[in-house]
Structure formats: structure tokens, C-alpha cells
Design a protein around this motif. Sequence first.
Motif, PDB file in Angstrom:
ATOM      1  N   ILE A   5       0.880  -1.171   0.000  1.00  0.00           N
ATOM      2  CA  ILE A   5       0.000   0.000   0.000  1.00  0.00           C
ATOM      3  C   ILE A   5       0.914   1.216   0.000  1.00  0.00           C
ATOM      4  CG2 ILE A   5      -1.733   1.280   1.310  1.00  0.00           C
ATOM      5  CD1 ILE A   5      -2.639  -1.439   2.467  1.00  0.00           C
ATOM      6  N   ASP A   6       0.730   2.120  -0.981  1.00  0.00           N
ATOM      7  CA  ASP A   6       1.604   3.295  -1.089  1.00  0.00           C
ATOM      8  C   ASP A   6       1.079   4.447  -0.229  1.00  0.00           C
ATOM      9  OD1 ASP A   6      -0.513   4.437  -2.487  1.00  0.00           O
ATOM     10  OD2 ASP A   6       0.467   4.328  -4.439  1.00  0.00           O
ATOM     11  N   THR A   7       1.791   5.575  -0.267  1.00  0.00           N
ATOM     12  CA  THR A   7       1.433   6.732   0.560  1.00  0.00           C
ATOM     13  C   THR A   7       0.082   7.331   0.171  1.00  0.00           C
ATOM     14  OG1 THR A   7       2.692   8.179  -0.907  1.00  0.00           O
ATOM     15  CG2 THR A   7       3.823   7.350   1.069  1.00  0.00           C
ATOM     16  N   LYS A  39      -6.078   3.266   5.154  1.00  0.00           N
ATOM     17  CA  LYS A  39      -5.294   4.471   4.882  1.00  0.00           C
ATOM     18  C   LYS A  39      -3.851   4.263   5.330  1.00  0.00           C
ATOM     19  CE  LYS A  39      -9.153   7.603   5.128  1.00  0.00           C
ATOM     20  NZ  LYS A  39      -9.779   8.723   5.805  1.00  0.00           N
ATOM     21  N   TYR A  40      -2.936   4.703   4.498  1.00  0.00           N
ATOM     22  CA  TYR A  40      -1.507   4.562   4.765  1.00  0.00           C
ATOM     23  C   TYR A  40      -1.134   5.206   6.094  1.00  0.00           C
ATOM     24  CZ  TYR A  40       3.513   5.337   4.400  1.00  0.00           C
ATOM     25  OH  TYR A  40       4.843   5.385   4.658  1.00  0.00           O
ATOM     26  N   ASP A  41      -1.640   6.429   6.347  1.00  0.00           N
ATOM     27  CA  ASP A  41      -1.302   7.156   7.579  1.00  0.00           C
ATOM     28  C   ASP A  41      -1.707   6.371   8.825  1.00  0.00           C
ATOM     29  OD1 ASP A  41      -0.351   9.209   6.014  1.00  0.00           O
ATOM     30  OD2 ASP A  41      -2.239  10.335   6.070  1.00  0.00           O
ATOM     31  N   GLN A  42      -2.875   5.772   8.793  1.00  0.00           N
ATOM     32  CA  GLN A  42      -3.330   4.997   9.944  1.00  0.00           C
ATOM     33  C   GLN A  42      -2.506   3.721  10.119  1.00  0.00           C
ATOM     34  OE1 GLN A  42      -7.537   4.455   9.484  1.00  0.00           O
ATOM     35  NE2 GLN A  42      -7.993   6.410  10.490  1.00  0.00           N
ATOM     36  N   LEU A  43      -2.142   3.097   9.002  1.00  0.00           N
ATOM     37  CA  LEU A  43      -1.311   1.891   9.091  1.00  0.00           C
ATOM     38  C   LEU A  43       0.033   2.214   9.725  1.00  0.00           C
ATOM     39  CD1 LEU A  43      -1.996   0.142   5.662  1.00  0.00           C
ATOM     40  CD2 LEU A  43      -2.772  -0.579   7.918  1.00  0.00           C
ATOM     41  N   VAL A  44       0.658   3.313   9.306  1.00  0.00           N
ATOM     42  CA  VAL A  44       1.969   3.684   9.844  1.00  0.00           C
ATOM     43  C   VAL A  44       1.856   4.086  11.311  1.00  0.00           C
ATOM     44  CG1 VAL A  44       3.834   5.381   9.650  1.00  0.00           C
ATOM     45  CG2 VAL A  44       2.906   4.312   7.600  1.00  0.00           C
ATOM     46  N   THR A  45       0.747   4.735  11.676  1.00  0.00           N
ATOM     47  CA  THR A  45       0.559   5.165  13.061  1.00  0.00           C
ATOM     48  C   THR A  45       0.387   3.973  13.997  1.00  0.00           C
ATOM     49  OG1 THR A  45      -0.473   7.223  12.347  1.00  0.00           O
ATOM     50  CG2 THR A  45      -0.882   6.534  14.616  1.00  0.00           C
ATOM     51  N   PHE A  46      -0.490   3.037  13.626  1.00  0.00           N
ATOM     52  CA  PHE A  46      -0.821   1.931  14.522  1.00  0.00           C
ATOM     53  C   PHE A  46       0.002   0.667  14.284  1.00  0.00           C
ATOM     54  CE2 PHE A  46      -4.725   4.509  14.366  1.00  0.00           C
ATOM     55  CZ  PHE A  46      -4.769   4.877  15.697  1.00  0.00           C
ATOM     56  N   ARG A  47       0.588   0.506  13.117  1.00  0.00           N
ATOM     57  CA  ARG A  47       1.445  -0.632  12.753  1.00  0.00           C
ATOM     58  C   ARG A  47       0.851  -1.995  13.129  1.00  0.00           C
ATOM     59  NH1 ARG A  47       6.752   0.704  11.269  1.00  0.00           N
ATOM     60  NH2 ARG A  47       7.145   2.926  11.452  1.00  0.00           N
ATOM     61  N   PRO A  48      -0.320  -2.320  12.595  1.00  0.00           N
ATOM     62  CA  PRO A  48      -0.908  -3.630  12.905  1.00  0.00           C
ATOM     63  C   PRO A  48      -0.089  -4.751  12.270  1.00  0.00           C
ATOM     64  CG  PRO A  48      -2.164  -2.554  11.186  1.00  0.00           C
ATOM     65  CD  PRO A  48      -1.139  -1.556  11.652  1.00  0.00           C
ATOM     66  N   LYS A  49      -0.141  -5.928  12.881  1.00  0.00           N
ATOM     67  CA  LYS A  49       0.569  -7.087  12.330  1.00  0.00           C
ATOM     68  C   LYS A  49      -0.174  -7.681  11.146  1.00  0.00           C
ATOM     69  CE  LYS A  49       2.810  -8.264  16.635  1.00  0.00           C
ATOM     70  NZ  LYS A  49       2.926  -9.195  17.737  1.00  0.00           N
ATOM     71  N   GLN A  50      -1.494  -7.461  11.120  1.00  0.00           N
ATOM     72  CA  GLN A  50      -2.318  -7.960  10.019  1.00  0.00           C
ATOM     73  C   GLN A  50      -3.178  -6.829   9.480  1.00  0.00           C
ATOM     74  OE1 GLN A  50      -4.291 -11.118  12.122  1.00  0.00           O
ATOM     75  NE2 GLN A  50      -2.838 -12.629  11.349  1.00  0.00           N
ATOM     76  N   VAL A  51      -3.402  -6.850   8.161  1.00  0.00           N
ATOM     77  CA  VAL A  51      -4.159  -5.800   7.492  1.00  0.00           C
ATOM     78  C   VAL A  51      -5.309  -6.441   6.728  1.00  0.00           C
ATOM     79  CG1 VAL A  51      -4.049  -3.971   5.745  1.00  0.00           C
ATOM     80  CG2 VAL A  51      -2.114  -4.349   7.277  1.00  0.00           C
ATOM     81  N   SER A  76       7.827   4.918   2.331  1.00  0.00           N
ATOM     82  CA  SER A  76       6.939   5.226   1.210  1.00  0.00           C
ATOM     83  C   SER A  76       5.845   4.183   0.983  1.00  0.00           C
ATOM     84  CB  SER A  76       7.754   5.374  -0.072  1.00  0.00           C
ATOM     85  OG  SER A  76       8.402   4.151  -0.359  1.00  0.00           O
ATOM     86  N   ARG A  77       5.864   3.089   1.756  1.00  0.00           N
ATOM     87  CA  ARG A  77       4.852   2.060   1.543  1.00  0.00           C
ATOM     88  C   ARG A  77       4.819   1.056   2.691  1.00  0.00           C
ATOM     89  NH1 ARG A  77       7.211  -1.221  -3.603  1.00  0.00           N
ATOM     90  NH2 ARG A  77       8.785  -2.428  -2.561  1.00  0.00           N
ATOM     91  N   VAL A  78       3.715   0.316   2.737  1.00  0.00           N
ATOM     92  CA  VAL A  78       3.552  -0.765   3.709  1.00  0.00           C
ATOM     93  C   VAL A  78       3.541  -2.065   2.919  1.00  0.00           C
ATOM     94  CG1 VAL A  78       2.046  -1.793   5.445  1.00  0.00           C
ATOM     95  CG2 VAL A  78       2.230   0.687   5.277  1.00  0.00           C
ATOM     96  N   GLU A  79       4.575  -2.881   3.115  1.00  0.00           N
ATOM     97  CA  GLU A  79       4.687  -4.170   2.417  1.00  0.00           C
ATOM     98  C   GLU A  79       3.797  -5.199   3.093  1.00  0.00           C
ATOM     99  OE1 GLU A  79       6.793  -5.589  -0.034  1.00  0.00           O
ATOM    100  OE2 GLU A  79       7.707  -3.680  -0.633  1.00  0.00           O
ATOM    101  N   LEU A  80       3.034  -5.934   2.291  1.00  0.00           N
ATOM    102  CA  LEU A  80       2.165  -6.989   2.792  1.00  0.00           C
ATOM    103  C   LEU A  80       2.642  -8.335   2.271  1.00  0.00           C
ATOM    104  CD1 LEU A  80      -1.299  -5.286   2.147  1.00  0.00           C
ATOM    105  CD2 LEU A  80       0.061  -5.252   4.237  1.00  0.00           C
ATOM    106  N   SER A  81       2.321  -9.370   2.991  1.00  0.00           N
ATOM    107  CA  SER A  81       2.653 -10.728   2.559  1.00  0.00           C
ATOM    108  C   SER A  81       1.853 -11.060   1.301  1.00  0.00           C
ATOM    109  CB  SER A  81       2.303 -11.713   3.674  1.00  0.00           C
ATOM    110  OG  SER A  81       2.461 -13.027   3.222  1.00  0.00           O
ATOM    111  N   ALA A  82       2.439 -11.858   0.423  1.00  0.00           N
ATOM    112  CA  ALA A  82       1.739 -12.249  -0.811  1.00  0.00           C
ATOM    113  C   ALA A  82       0.623 -13.250  -0.529  1.00  0.00           C
ATOM    114  CB  ALA A  82       2.728 -12.842  -1.801  1.00  0.00           C
ATOM    115  N   THR A  83       0.724 -13.956   0.585  1.00  0.00           N
ATOM    116  CA  THR A  83      -0.325 -14.909   0.950  1.00  0.00           C
ATOM    117  C   THR A  83      -1.370 -14.197   1.800  1.00  0.00           C
ATOM    118  OG1 THR A  83       0.904 -15.619   2.885  1.00  0.00           O
ATOM    119  CG2 THR A  83       1.231 -16.887   0.860  1.00  0.00           C
ATOM    120  N   PHE A  84      -2.589 -14.681   1.719  1.00  0.00           N
ATOM    121  CA  PHE A  84      -3.676 -14.061   2.458  1.00  0.00           C
ATOM    122  C   PHE A  84      -4.573 -15.132   3.052  1.00  0.00           C
ATOM    123  CE2 PHE A  84      -4.782 -14.306  -2.047  1.00  0.00           C
ATOM    124  CZ  PHE A  84      -5.947 -15.044  -2.007  1.00  0.00           C
TER     125      PHE A  84
END
Length: 147
Positions: A5-7, A39-51, A76-84
Motif C-alpha cells: 500500500i503506497d502513501t 489508509k496509509y497514515d493509519q497503518l503507519v501510526t498503529f502498525r498492525p501485524k495484520q491488514v 513510502s509504503r507498507v509491504e504486505l505478505s503475498a499470501t492471504f
Amino acid sequence: MSVYIDTQSHLHHDQQQNLAVSCPHCQVLSHITPMAVPKYDQLVTFRPKQVGIVFRCDSCNAPVFLKFNAKMYAASRVELSATFVELERAKEKFSFTYLPEEAELLFKEALSCYSAVCFNAFASMCRRTAQVVFAELGNSGKPQAVR
């Protein structure tokens, strides 16, 4: 395969045009389109282990929920696992005509537990189903006459 997920809070997925799952609603293997990305801003703020991301089934337009593990939080981005993980699964289809009525009800409930990813409940319901079937068979191992 890269998923991030980008900015601008846009989901980028290498296989996006080929991403298909069995829809839990229409039970068709269908492509899915992202509809609600965190939202990118919320992800960076809270840094959850799962999205969690909500997709739309391209066949029936129903929501499909997928959960990704967060691999890395970069500038500049939040990297996610390719598996879901699919939070809802398509219901399993079986013929129940060979089962006694009580066992049929228990086995249907067991399959609902499996579809809901409740594996302990699924195992327990399978055990209960087996107990009813064994009681129906009796000591001879043949089905008893319906009472």
C-alpha cells in the motif's frame, strides 16, 4: 510477488488482474477488485501485524474480505505478505441422502463451522456426527430399521 500500500493508500499487487478466489456468496471462482484499502497514515501510526482489505467479487458484486500479514513498514509504503487468509469461505457441498436425519443435521453444522474457519468446533461436530452414525449402525455394523 509484491503486495504493498503506497502513501496515497492505493493497493499495488503484481497479480492484481489474475487474483481470483472462490466467492463465499455466489460460490464461483471469480476475479476480485479492491474496494476498501486501509489508509496509509493509519497503518503507519498503529502498525498492525495484520491488514484487512475488502474486495468486490466481479461475478456477483458481493464483498470478499481478505487478511494479509504486514511484512514491513517503509517510508513510502507498507509491504504486505503475498499470501492471504480468506475470512469467509465458500460453503462445502455434499450429498446427505445416505445419512440418518440427526447425523445430517450435525454434519451440516460441522461444515458451517469449517466454512467459518472454526476448526476446533468442526472437529467436535465431526466427533458428534460419528457418534450418531455409529449408534445408528449398532453392534452388527449395519443400519438399523427406522423406528
